[in-house]
Design an enzyme around this catalytic site. Structure first.
Site, PDB file in Angstrom:
ATOM      1  N   LYS A 118       0.839  -1.207   0.000  1.00  0.00           N
ATOM      2  CA  LYS A 118       0.000   0.000   0.000  1.00  0.00           C
ATOM      3  C   LYS A 118       0.876   1.259   0.000  1.00  0.00           C
ATOM      4  CE  LYS A 118      -1.893   1.586   3.656  1.00  0.00           C
ATOM      5  NZ  LYS A 118      -2.523   2.406   4.651  1.00  0.00           N
ATOM      6  N   ASP A 137      -6.262   0.926  -0.056  1.00  0.00           N
ATOM      7  CA  ASP A 137      -6.386   0.960   1.404  1.00  0.00           C
ATOM      8  C   ASP A 137      -7.800   0.514   1.759  1.00  0.00           C
ATOM      9  OD1 ASP A 137      -8.052   3.019   0.786  1.00  0.00           O
ATOM     10  OD2 ASP A 137      -7.175   4.436   2.207  1.00  0.00           O
TER      11      ASP A 137
END
Ligand code: SF4
Length: 213
Positions: A118, A137
């Site tokens: 991420k 996310d």
């Protein structure tokens, strides 16, 4: 995505976007701010990053800070003790392995302490202007499932599914649009479906309780 682009106009940007704009896309500051942002409110991330960057702005100067001082500077971000250790270790590795520069590939970024896909994807998008990455996310995972773009149980699966399900030109914008939407309208609980500008396009998969208007 075009409807979302119109709908988010004027909404407050996510903290990392603001930091990216205010720091002229400095890869190091984007990397550190993204590390601090996990499971932390935007305002807290922004304030903690500002305090830390006031004290040290490069891997070399930040690596010299004691962990205890980094903890104090970034408190109260969540898991601040772990994050302080990661920040220091990350700066040390940037110094020793990458010549004090943030590496510009996903494969290298994920070797840094505390950096997962991420964070690495977001750094590639914001700092290196890559059009080849999607940063997933919790907001991106939740909304792309509610919208029916993907059908996945874990954020890690969502990234790969989104590469297949979406047009490449939107990849670097998916995080910005969906995080902004998730913070303002399509919230985790009680999404504001009644006021949602893209409600006609959304099958609301998995949404059982929502705000009507
Ligand atoms: S209609 Fe509801 S579930 Fe769908 S995007 Fe809008 S707020 Fe989210």
């Amino acid at each position: 995505m075009r409807s979302l682009a119109r709908a988010i106009t004027g909404m407050e940007l996510p903290a990392i976007e603001k930091i990216s704009e205010s720091q002229a896309d400095d890869p190091f500051q984007i990397l550190i701010a993204t590390l601090l942002s996990a499971r932390t409110q935007d305002a807290t991330t922004h304030a903690a990053s500002t305090r830390l960057f006031r004290r040290a702005r490069t891997p070399r100067t930040m690596a010299r800070l004691p962990v205890a001082e980094i903890e104090t500077l970034i408190y109260p971000v969540s898991f601040y003790r772990n994050k302080a250790r990661h920040v220091k270790a990350c700066c040390e590795m940037l110094r020793s392995r990458f010549g004090g520069q943030v590496p510009g590939t996903l494969q290298e970024l994920v070797t840094l302490p505390g950096v997962g896909r991420k964070t690495a994807n977001l750094v590639m998008i914001l700092a290196f202007k890559s059009g080849e990455h999607i940063c997933v996310d919790t907001h991106v995972h939740r909304i792309s499932n509610r919208m029916g773009w993907v059908r996945t149980a874990q954020p890690e699966d969502t990234e790969q599914a989104l590469y297949k399900a979406t047009d490449r030109r939107w990849w670097p914008l998916i995080n910005l649009y969906l995080v902004t939407w998730g913070q303002n309208v399509c919230r985790p609980v009680y999404p504001r479906c009644g006021d949602c500008a893209i409600a006609k396009l959304c099958p609301r998969i998995g949404v059982t309780v929502y705000v009507r208007s």
